[in-house]
Design an enzyme around this catalytic site. Structure first.
Site, PDB file in Angstrom:
ATOM      1  CG  ASP A  20      -2.081   0.965   1.104  1.00 48.85           C
ATOM      2  OD1 ASP A  20      -2.337   1.453  -0.021  1.00 48.85           O
ATOM      3  OD2 ASP A  20      -2.725   1.246   2.127  1.00 48.85           O
ATOM      4  CG  ASN A  68      -7.829  -1.816  -5.172  1.00 48.34           C
ATOM      5  OD1 ASN A  68      -6.940  -2.632  -4.939  1.00 48.34           O
ATOM      6  ND2 ASN A  68      -8.079  -0.806  -4.344  1.00 48.34           N
TER       7      ASN A  68
HETATM    8  C1  IPE Z   1      -5.515  -2.628  -0.216  1.00 44.90           C
HETATM    9  O1  IPE Z   1      -5.145  -1.298  -0.348  1.00 44.90           O
HETATM   10  C2  IPE Z   1      -5.447  -3.327  -1.531  1.00 44.90           C
HETATM   11  C3  IPE Z   1      -4.111  -3.497  -2.110  1.00 44.90           C
HETATM   12  C4  IPE Z   1      -2.991  -3.132  -1.566  1.00 44.90           C
HETATM   13  C5  IPE Z   1      -4.072  -4.134  -3.392  1.00 44.90           C
HETATM   14  P1  IPE Z   1      -6.229  -0.137  -0.513  1.00 44.90           P
HETATM   15  O2  IPE Z   1      -5.470   1.124  -0.615  1.00 44.90           O
HETATM   16  O3  IPE Z   1      -7.144  -0.465  -1.618  1.00 44.90           O
HETATM   17  O4  IPE Z   1      -7.016  -0.246   0.859  1.00 44.90           O
HETATM   18  P2  IPE Z   1      -7.887   0.836   1.641  1.00 44.90           P
HETATM   19  O5  IPE Z   1      -8.938   1.331   0.682  1.00 44.90           O
HETATM   20  O6  IPE Z   1      -6.953   1.938   2.051  1.00 44.90           O
HETATM   21  O7  IPE Z   1      -8.438   0.107   2.811  1.00 44.90           O
HETATM   22  C1  IPE Z   2      -1.580   0.318  -3.324  1.00 43.70           C
HETATM   23  O1  IPE Z   2      -1.362   1.692  -3.346  1.00 43.70           O
HETATM   24  C2  IPE Z   2      -1.808  -0.255  -4.702  1.00 43.70           C
HETATM   25  C3  IPE Z   2      -3.200  -0.672  -4.958  1.00 43.70           C
HETATM   26  C4  IPE Z   2      -4.187  -0.610  -4.104  1.00 43.70           C
HETATM   27  C5  IPE Z   2      -3.479  -1.199  -6.264  1.00 43.70           C
HETATM   28  P1  IPE Z   2      -2.554   2.742  -3.342  1.00 43.70           P
HETATM   29  O2  IPE Z   2      -2.908   3.056  -4.750  1.00 43.70           O
HETATM   30  O3  IPE Z   2      -3.666   2.262  -2.509  1.00 43.70           O
HETATM   31  O4  IPE Z   2      -1.845   3.993  -2.676  1.00 43.70           O
HETATM   32  P2  IPE Z   2      -2.484   4.999  -1.627  1.00 43.70           P
HETATM   33  O5  IPE Z   2      -3.013   4.182  -0.505  1.00 43.70           O
HETATM   34  O6  IPE Z   2      -3.538   5.751  -2.342  1.00 43.70           O
HETATM   35  O7  IPE Z   2      -1.327   5.855  -1.216  1.00 43.70           O
HETATM   36 MG    MG Z   3      -4.070   2.468  -0.551  1.00 42.10          MG
END
Ligand code: IPE
Ligand code: IPE
Ligand code: MG
Length: 244
Positions: A20, A68
Site C-alpha cells: 500500500d 479497487n
Molecule cells: C488494499 O489497499 C489493496 C491493495 C494493496 C491491493 P487499498 O489502498 O485499496 O485499501 P484501503 O482502501 O486503504 O483500505
Molecule cells: C496500493 O497503493 C496499490 C493498490 C491498491 C493497487 P494505493 O494506490 O492504494 O496507494 P495509496 O493508498 O492511495 O497511497
Molecule cells: Mg491504498
C-alpha cells in the site's frame, strides 16, 4: 542501513504483503498516481528475491482488491497494463530463482490480455519448487468465503458431505488458497493499520507488522527488519509461555 540476513531458523513459512501507498508516494513527488504504481511494480522484485533467498516458502502479494475496481477507469486500466508488462518482464526472475507463480481472486474479471499473460507465466513456472509466489488479483476475502460457503452447501445438498463433517480442514480445502498453509507474517506498508478484505480466514494467527514506509520505497532492508521483528515474537496460539 543494510542488515545481515536474519538467522535462518524461524523464518516465516508464509509471508503475505498488503502493498500500500503507491498513490501517496506519487503525490509526495508531485506526480500522478499511476507513476506510483509503476514505481511500486519495481519494488516487487526485491521482495520476491529476498523472500526466496531467506527460504520463505510462500509469498502472497495483494496487488488488486475487489474494491479497487471502483477506482477511476484510467487508474484501473494502468494497473492492468502494468500487470501484463510486469509479468512479461519478471518471468526470468521467477525462472532464475526457481519460483512458481499462482493467482487467487475473481480472475475472470481481469481483461483478457491479463488473464492470458497470467496463465502463460503460471504454466511456464508450474514445476518450480523453491518458493510459491501468489498474486491476489481482483481478490476479496469475503467473496472468497462466499464461494467456499456456496461450494460446501452444494456438496451437502448433493449428499456428498455431512454437515457434522464441516471443520477447519474442509474450509481450508475450499479456499482459493487451499494449496498454502495459513499466513505466518502479514506486512502492510504505508502506515495504514487495517486488513482491507485480505485473507480473513488465513490470518487467524498471523503476526501483523505495520510500517510507515510507502510501498514504492520498500526495500530488502525493510523486509529484513519485518522478519527480525517477527522472530522476536512469541507465538502462543492460545497457550501459556510455559507450555511452549
Ligand atoms: C488494499 O489497499 C489493496 C491493495 C494493496 C491491493 P487499498 O489502498 O485499496 O485499501 P484501503 O482502501 O486503504 O483500505
Ligand atoms: C496500493 O497503493 C496499490 C493498490 C491498491 C493497487 P494505493 O494506490 O492504494 O496507494 P495509496 O493508498 O492511495 O497511497
Ligand atoms: Mg491504498
Amino acid at each position: 542501513m543494510t542488515k545481515d540476513l536474519p538467522k535462518l531458523k524461524n523464518i516465516p513459512t508464509h509471508v503475505a504483503v498488503i502493498m500500500d501507498g503507491n498513490g501517496r508516494w506519487a503525490k509526495k513527488q508531485g506526480l500522478m498516481r499511476v507513476r506510483g504504481h509503476e514505481k511500486g511494480a519495481k519494488a516487487v522484485r526485491q521482495t520476491v528475491e529476498t523472500c526466496a533467498e531467506l527460504g520463505v516458502k510462500y509469498l502472497t502479494l495483494y496487488a488488486f482488491s475487489t474494491e479497487n475496481w471502483k477506482r477511476p477507469k484510467l487508474e484501473v486500466d494502468t494497473l492492468m497494463k502494468l500487470l501484463v508488462s510486469s509479468l512479461k518482464k519478471e518471468l526470468p526472475t521467477l525462472q532464475n530463482n526457481n519460483i512458481s507463480l499462482k493467482a487467487v481472486g475473481a480472475l475472470e474479471l481481469l481483461p483478457a490480455t491479463a488473464q492470458k499473460e497470467l496463465q502463460e507465466v503460471i504454466q511456464a513456472t508450474k514445476d518450480n519448487s523453491h518458493m510459491s509466489l501468489t498474486l491476489a488479483l481482483s481478490y476479496g476475502s469475503r467473496e472468497e468465503l462466499i464461494s467456499v460457503i456456496k461450494n460446501i452447501a452444494s456438496q451437502v445438498k448433493d449428499g456428498n458431505l455431512e454437515i457434522e463433517d464441516i471443520d477447519n480442514e474442509v474450509i481450508h480445502q475450499h479456499l482459493y488458497t487451499s494449496f498454502m498453509p495459513d499466513v505466518d507474517l502479514l506486512i502492510r506498508t504505508s502506515g495504514e493499520q487495517r486488513i482491507s478484505n485480505f485473507l480473513l480466514w488465513q490470518i487467524a494467527y498471523a503476526e501483523l507488522y505495520f510500517t510507515e514506509v510507502l510501498w514504492p520505497d520498500f526495500r530488502k532492508e525493510h523486509l529484513i527488519e519485518a522478519i527480525y521483528n517477527y522472530q522476536d515474537r512469541e507465538r502462543r496460539f492460545g497457550k501459556t509461555s510455559e507450555q511452549l
